[in-house]
Design a protein around this motif. Structure first.
Motif, PDB file in Angstrom:
ATOM      1  N   ALA A 172      33.688  66.498 -27.092  1.00  0.00           N
ATOM      2  CA  ALA A 172      34.456  65.767 -27.949  1.00  0.00           C
ATOM      3  C   ALA A 172      33.698  64.275 -27.417  1.00  0.00           C
ATOM      4  O   ALA A 172      32.795  64.068 -26.819  1.00  0.00           O
ATOM      5  N   LEU A 173      34.321  63.289 -28.370  1.00  0.00           N
ATOM      6  CA  LEU A 173      33.818  61.987 -28.483  1.00  0.00           C
ATOM      7  C   LEU A 173      34.670  61.191 -27.426  1.00  0.00           C
ATOM      8  O   LEU A 173      35.817  61.225 -27.300  1.00  0.00           O
ATOM      9  N   ALA A 174      33.971  59.785 -26.792  1.00  0.00           N
ATOM     10  CA  ALA A 174      34.995  58.804 -26.087  1.00  0.00           C
ATOM     11  C   ALA A 174      34.834  57.379 -27.094  1.00  0.00           C
ATOM     12  O   ALA A 174      33.873  57.052 -27.135  1.00  0.00           O
ATOM     13  N   ILE A 175      36.141  57.060 -26.940  1.00  0.00           N
ATOM     14  CA  ILE A 175      36.451  55.729 -27.555  1.00  0.00           C
ATOM     15  C   ILE A 175      37.190  54.852 -26.692  1.00  0.00           C
ATOM     16  O   ILE A 175      38.155  55.381 -26.017  1.00  0.00           O
ATOM     17  N   TRP A 176      36.795  53.889 -26.277  1.00  0.00           N
ATOM     18  CA  TRP A 176      36.999  52.948 -25.252  1.00  0.00           C
ATOM     19  C   TRP A 176      37.813  51.453 -25.816  1.00  0.00           C
ATOM     20  O   TRP A 176      36.929  50.914 -26.417  1.00  0.00           O
TER      21      TRP A 176
END
Ligand SMILES: *Cc1c(COP(=O)(O)O)cnc(C)c1O
Length: 410
Positions: free
Chosen positions: A190-194
């Motif tokens: 998955a990708l990570a958005i902060w």
């Protein structure tokens, strides 16, 4: 320790000269810089200059002559230095909510076939709402999966497209381990958005060190950009040009002044811009960001941790038995720059504190929230705030009728 000991800490504070660069109202301590940062002294003159000279006299020529058109990227490059990004990876535009929508949509396109956005049930509501709205728009296949913070690593699976988190929790001040959770997201494919709304400008952030994919953040909190300041968005260089954010505004077009009938996305970070920037607001934000760039971020974090440590210790020493429960992590490495205490009458207690010039805020259902913006909060401010809190609680001053009625904004 007495008040004089705190004054001595202020005299030794390497960041003290930066406090002088703010216009701080006498008798008021802004312990809500995590909601609205204080006003830099230079901001009013800068905005007047933009109004009178650049707009009043320069009119439309200022888009080129004063490089108004380049401001979203110029200020973005400055913010990049605060959040561990490279030039060309951050742009200032629109709001945090809108920017989150853009990067979520990009991340979902990049992980087509996976259906879930995973987040924390305690995340800031607008973040959850934007994700909810986007999943609805995309149809029943997509979903927002909410779990408690400690369950996050276990919630990532082969169906997870993106992990979306706010680095510092707005209620408790708990700080996530960005590098570890990003690595866990990546391990699941998955990708990570902060969301950096409660961390950018309060501590060093290392987006590239953590291999974060996307990020957003707020301009009016620790960046001191003024009420409703534009927000920022980060897209790692490796992801730019892969998928286009879906709000096809003309200023994100490869060549806006071609006025072509159909959209062609700009290749770099400018594709995240939708609309004509608010130049007055950007000028104000740039003043706040420029001040932060003069601070050593390691010193900023050290001071922030000292202030929150002092606050917890003094509250526990002086307000024992007065109904307060700490909800912020006790380990300074695990919290941002705020401290929250639960109290049964927190709304009225906070109103009574504000009436004494100690400006924190109330967060439903029962939290007293205190933010410590290390650029301008002093050690003696911590002392004074705790003594005001003790007085309000010990005397029952919060019981006065004027402190009971809820205003629209808490
Ligand atoms: C303050 C904050 C926002 C603000 O969003 P706006 O679109 O600027 O109103 C969003 N997310 C988080 C986590 C915040 O703390």
């Amino acid at each position: 320790m007495q008040r004089e000991a705190f004054a001595a800490l202020d005299r030794a504070d390497p960041l003290a000269p930066l406090r002088e660069r703010f216009l701080l109202p006498p008798g008021v301590i802004n312990l809500d810089g995590n909601s609205l940062g204080s006003l830099p002294r230079s901001t009013a003159a800068r905005v007047s200059r933009v109004i009178e000279k650049e707009w009043g006299e320069g009119l439309i020529t200022s888009w080129n002559r004063h490089d108004w058109i380049g401001m979203p990227q110029r200020v973005g490059d400055k913010i990049a230095r605060l959040v561990g990004a490279d030039a060309g990876e951050v742009v200032v535009t629109e709001s945090t909510s809108i920017n989150l929508f853009k990067v979520l949509a990009v991340a979902l396109q990049m992980r087509a076939g996976r259906r879930a956005i995973v987040s924390e049930a305690e995340n800031f509501p607008t973040d959850l709402y934007m994700a909810e709205g986007l999943t609805k728009l995309l149809g029943q296949d997509h979903m927002l999966r909410l779990v408690p913070a400690h369950r996050l690593p276990h919630a990532l699976d082969a169906d997870t497209a993106v992990l979306m988190l706010t680095q510092v929790n707005f209620r408790t001040g708990a700080l996530h381990d960005m590098a570890a959770l990003t690595a866990a997201a990546h391990a699941a494919g998955a990708l990570a958005i902060w969301d950096l709304s409660h961390s950018a400008g309060a501590m060093p952030v290392d987006l590239n060190g953590a291999r974060a994919d996307f990020a957003v953040g707020c301009g009016y909190k620790y960046l001191n950009g003024g009420p409703g300041a534009p927000a920022f968005v980060y897209a790692a260089a490796r992801h730019q040009g892969q998928a286009a954010q879906p709000l096809y505004g003309w200023l994100g077009h490869a060549d806006p002044f071609e006025f072509a009938a159909s959209y062609r996305p700009a290749e770099g970070i400018r594709q995240y811009v939708v609309s004509t920037p608010s130049i007055l607001a950007l000028a104000a934000l740039e003043e706040g960001v420029d001040l932060l760039l003069q601070a050593d971020l390691g010193e900023l974090r050290a001071k922030s941790q000292a202030l929150t440590e002092e606050f917890i210790a003094l509250v526990e020493a002086h307000c024992a038995g007065l109904g307060l429960t700490l909800v912020t992590p006790r380990d300074p490495a695990r919290r941002g720059s705020q401290v929250s205490f639960a109290h049964e009458q927190s709304y009225a207690v906070m109103q009574a504190l504000i009436a004494r010039g100690i400006v924190g805020d109330f967060r439903a259902p029962d939290l007293l929230r205190f933010g410590f913006s290390p650029l301008y909060i002093r050690h003696v401010d911590v002392w004074d705030a705790v003594h005001a809190l003790r007085d309000v609680l010990a005397t029952g001053a919060w019981q006065r009728p004027e402190f009971q009625s809820r205003a629209a904004v808490t």
